[in-house]
Write an enzyme that holds these catalytic residues in place. Sequence first.
Site, PDB file in Angstrom:
ATOM      1  N   GLN A 279     -20.433 -65.843 -34.873  1.00 55.33           N
ATOM      2  CA  GLN A 279     -19.359 -66.067 -33.898  1.00 55.33           C
ATOM      3  C   GLN A 279     -19.456 -65.122 -32.699  1.00 55.33           C
ATOM      4  O   GLN A 279     -19.134 -65.506 -31.569  1.00 55.33           O
ATOM      5  CB  GLN A 279     -17.993 -65.903 -34.581  1.00 55.33           C
ATOM      6  CG  GLN A 279     -16.844 -66.448 -33.741  1.00 55.33           C
ATOM      7  CD  GLN A 279     -15.528 -66.411 -34.475  1.00 55.33           C
ATOM      8  OE1 GLN A 279     -15.077 -65.331 -34.887  1.00 55.33           O
ATOM      9  NE2 GLN A 279     -14.908 -67.565 -34.666  1.00 55.33           N
ATOM     10  N   GLU A 363     -25.876 -58.993   1.749  1.00 60.37           N
ATOM     11  CA  GLU A 363     -25.029 -59.900   2.549  1.00 60.37           C
ATOM     12  C   GLU A 363     -23.543 -59.643   2.323  1.00 60.37           C
ATOM     13  O   GLU A 363     -22.735 -60.566   2.267  1.00 60.37           O
ATOM     14  CB  GLU A 363     -25.410 -61.361   2.299  1.00 60.37           C
ATOM     15  CG  GLU A 363     -26.806 -61.676   2.821  1.00 60.37           C
ATOM     16  CD  GLU A 363     -27.171 -63.138   2.800  1.00 60.37           C
ATOM     17  OE1 GLU A 363     -26.273 -63.979   2.979  1.00 60.37           O
ATOM     18  OE2 GLU A 363     -28.362 -63.445   2.596  1.00 60.37           O
TER      19      GLU A 363
END
Length: 379
Positions: A279, A363
């Site tokens: 899990q 950027e």
Amino acid sequence: MTVFQLNEEQVAIQALASDFAKNEIAPYARKYDEEESFPMEIFQDLHKYGLSNLAVPEEYGGPGIDKMSQALIIEEIAKACAGVATSLEANSLSSYPILVGGSEELKKKYLTKLTEEGKFAAFALTEPGAGSDVSSLKTTAKKIGDDYLLNGEKCFITNATFADFYVVLANVLVKSGQKKFTAFIVDRELAGVKVGETEKKLGLRASNTASVIFEDVLVPSKNRIGEEGEGFKIFMKGLMHARPMVGAQALGIAQAAYEASLNYAKEREQFGKPISHLQAIQFMLADMAMSIEASRLLVHKAVDLLQSGKPSIKHASFAKCFASDTAMKVATDAVQIFGGYGFIRDYPVEKYFRDAKIMQIYEGTNQIQRVVIAKEILS
């Protein structure tokens, strides 16, 4: 509510880019990464197949594709190698200021150099002392007759070594002492233009990065983009078009890291069963898939706004920031799922991890993206 359903042409373009990336880039990505070499032959093939200069309209020799198609191509290329995607998009980034503020003469002369001659360009904004704080730029341009005398240094410039010309932001000094941000196209061949050594980088090693020094470079007035004082606005508009495409690059990295993790988790056995049965691993994979889907929706929303002629600085920052944070988280978890093998260069995820980090930085750092978003929602 907008639903981003791809049309037949976009699906075909995506398939073309995917095939090219899988067959012509992915098999060689590790080689170029290890050698830190620029894959010129790959860029020549991208140009031949019409998969370069994606932002350039058809009238200037570009592919004339829509913004969604551009984002799809960039995502597929980045899945194979983010370094190649970065240098590919550097031409687009350099095209935006010319498209936004350039004269028809500049568009025809310089955009066709990219599309018809297969040349490279570089976007020269960042300086050693001015990254996020653009107001601290030290590069100056002094008017002398019909020319400007350009002096300064730009750093971390993608494609600098191979560029035929540079799109530069500088301060024009006027008599009052005031500085006016102004944009220029600077030809590589001009006297006084010098390129530094190629940077040794953590990631994006197939992409070329170097400094560019301007020492008393005489730039003709006709190479000015827009008017004096309009440079900052022109560059910021350019970045508004570019940032969703950084999101698309980040998506490519995240998708590749997720797919590698999913496949590995199904094959790797511990405690007598594949680790995909555990899990803890299932939750990591579920979070990867969910975050990538959310990133893609944000990127496609920003791209859709660009395509509809309603560019949004807020949505561009949403896309760039969320997708790049996702790429870093997914790549980190991918290394964790691979365990010790994730730390070894024989496996792909360590490269995704190294390549992902810069997506949060260039950027406009993700901290700056949050400043932009906050300003937009509070205004």
